[in-house]
Design a protein around this motif. Structure first.
Motif, PDB file in Angstrom:
ATOM      1  N   GLY A  15    -107.320  23.633 -18.943  1.00 42.72           N
ATOM      2  CA  GLY A  15    -108.234  24.782 -18.860  1.00 42.72           C
ATOM      3  C   GLY A  15    -108.690  25.136 -17.415  1.00 42.72           C
ATOM      4  N   GLY A  16    -109.091  24.324 -17.103  1.00 42.69           N
ATOM      5  CA  GLY A  16    -109.807  24.194 -15.794  1.00 42.69           C
ATOM      6  C   GLY A  16    -109.033  24.963 -14.399  1.00 42.69           C
ATOM      7  N   SER A  17    -109.701  24.932 -13.380  1.00 41.53           N
ATOM      8  CA  SER A  17    -109.341  25.348 -11.960  1.00 41.53           C
ATOM      9  C   SER A  17    -109.400  24.469 -10.907  1.00 41.53           C
ATOM     10  N   LEU A  18    -108.394  23.998  -9.863  1.00 45.96           N
ATOM     11  CA  LEU A  18    -108.654  23.417  -8.302  1.00 45.96           C
ATOM     12  C   LEU A  18    -107.888  24.350  -7.434  1.00 45.96           C
ATOM     13  N   ARG A  19    -108.227  24.732  -6.213  1.00 44.61           N
ATOM     14  CA  ARG A  19    -108.287  25.270  -4.933  1.00 44.61           C
ATOM     15  C   ARG A  19    -106.901  24.103  -4.027  1.00 44.61           C
ATOM     16  N   LEU A  20    -106.109  24.121  -3.892  1.00 47.35           N
ATOM     17  CA  LEU A  20    -105.306  23.148  -2.731  1.00 47.35           C
ATOM     18  C   LEU A  20    -105.686  24.433  -1.615  1.00 47.35           C
ATOM     19  N   SER A  21    -105.356  23.656  -0.778  1.00 50.80           N
ATOM     20  CA  SER A  21    -105.041  23.620   0.617  1.00 50.80           C
ATOM     21  C   SER A  21    -104.069  23.194   1.647  1.00 50.80           C
ATOM     22  N   CYS A  22    -103.641  23.781   2.449  1.00 50.26           N
ATOM     23  CA  CYS A  22    -102.890  23.133   3.865  1.00 50.26           C
ATOM     24  C   CYS A  22    -102.299  23.237   5.040  1.00 50.26           C
ATOM     25  N   ALA A  23    -102.948  22.362   5.682  1.00 50.06           N
ATOM     26  CA  ALA A  23    -103.312  22.892   7.278  1.00 50.06           C
ATOM     27  C   ALA A  23    -102.644  23.113   8.244  1.00 50.06           C
ATOM     28  N   ALA A  24    -101.464  24.322   8.850  1.00 53.58           N
ATOM     29  CA  ALA A  24    -101.031  23.623   9.520  1.00 53.58           C
ATOM     30  C   ALA A  24    -100.997  23.837  11.132  1.00 53.58           C
ATOM     31  N   SER A  25    -100.368  22.206  12.235  1.00 62.24           N
ATOM     32  CA  SER A  25    -100.595  22.595  13.375  1.00 62.24           C
ATOM     33  C   SER A  25     -99.179  21.734  13.479  1.00 62.24           C
ATOM     34  N   GLY A  26     -99.521  21.640  15.699  1.00 61.41           N
ATOM     35  CA  GLY A  26     -97.956  21.343  16.151  1.00 61.41           C
ATOM     36  C   GLY A  26     -97.074  22.750  16.330  1.00 61.41           C
ATOM     37  N   ARG A  27     -96.149  22.966  16.382  1.00 62.87           N
ATOM     38  CA  ARG A  27     -95.342  23.937  15.962  1.00 62.87           C
ATOM     39  C   ARG A  27     -95.062  24.613  15.143  1.00 62.87           C
ATOM     40  N   ALA A  28     -96.503  25.167  14.270  1.00 62.81           N
ATOM     41  CA  ALA A  28     -96.817  26.138  13.462  1.00 62.81           C
ATOM     42  C   ALA A  28     -95.387  27.148  13.871  1.00 62.81           C
ATOM     43  N   VAL A  29     -95.683  28.008  14.783  1.00 65.49           N
ATOM     44  CA  VAL A  29     -94.846  28.813  14.948  1.00 65.49           C
ATOM     45  C   VAL A  29     -93.424  28.551  14.853  1.00 65.49           C
ATOM     46  N   SER A  30     -93.150  27.627  14.434  1.00 63.62           N
ATOM     47  CA  SER A  30     -91.397  27.220  14.229  1.00 63.62           C
ATOM     48  C   SER A  30     -90.986  27.682  12.518  1.00 63.62           C
ATOM     49  N   VAL A  31     -92.462  27.818  11.834  1.00 65.92           N
ATOM     50  CA  VAL A  31     -92.536  27.875  10.212  1.00 65.92           C
ATOM     51  C   VAL A  31     -92.166  29.441   9.383  1.00 65.92           C
ATOM     52  N   TYR A  32     -91.323  29.225   9.336  1.00 72.87           N
ATOM     53  CA  TYR A  32     -91.858  31.357   8.222  1.00 72.87           C
ATOM     54  C   TYR A  32     -91.982  31.337   7.406  1.00 72.87           C
ATOM     55  N   THR A  33     -91.121  30.085   6.330  1.00 73.00           N
ATOM     56  CA  THR A  33     -92.078  30.279   5.375  1.00 73.00           C
ATOM     57  C   THR A  33     -92.610  28.592   5.035  1.00 73.00           C
ATOM     58  N   MET A  34     -93.655  29.432   3.736  1.00 74.09           N
ATOM     59  CA  MET A  34     -94.517  27.835   3.123  1.00 74.09           C
ATOM     60  C   MET A  34     -94.204  27.186   1.790  1.00 74.09           C
ATOM     61  N   GLY A  35     -94.153  26.442   1.081  1.00 73.25           N
ATOM     62  CA  GLY A  35     -94.102  26.641  -0.321  1.00 73.25           C
ATOM     63  C   GLY A  35     -95.495  24.936  -0.655  1.00 73.25           C
TER      64      GLY A  35
END
Length: 123
Positions: A15-35
């Motif tokens: 019943g509780g909550s959490l928030r996950l984070s994902c920080a991208a670095s490097g050649r992140a411009v090559s990434v169109y979709t995150m999952g």
């Protein structure tokens, strides 16, 4: 090369909550979709949610619809997974992933992976 670093996992009661984070670095411009994917012990890695960097279009697994929300902060190169009303069956290692494809719901379509963060939901 793209580096993805997850954070925000932990132990929470049902019943509780959490928030996950994902920080991208490097050649992140090559990434169109995150999952976000997850893998429970003894199970295959499964799709959770996806978001487009450019237009914010999202998609979710049926098991998390209405409870989880994926979002992104383009300025920070960061993707989030807000998880509400957590259930014991949500217990898994959660992975952030990136791909140059416009639509990607399967793990083999992703090129870049984070190290994973453990989410444990107690009953």
């Amino acid at each position: 090369q793209v580096q993805l670093i997850e954070s925000g996992g932990g132990l929470v009661q049902a019943g509780g909550s959490l928030r996950l984070s994902c920080a991208a670095s490097g050649r992140a411009v090559s990434v169109y979709t995150m999952g976000w994917f997850r893998q429970a012990p003894g199970a295959e890695r499964e799709f959770v949610a996806t978001i487009s960097w450019n237009n914010g279009i999202t998609d979710y697994a049926d098991s998390v619809k209405g409870r989880f929300t994926i979002s992104r902060d383009v300025a920070k190169n960061t993707v989030y997974l807000q998880m509400n009303n957590l259930k014991p069956e949500d217990t898994a290692v959660y992975y952030c992933a990136g791909t140059g494809q416009r639509v990607a719901l399967r793990s083999h379509e992703y090129n870049y992976w984070g190290q994973g963060t453990q989410v444990t939901v107690s009953s």
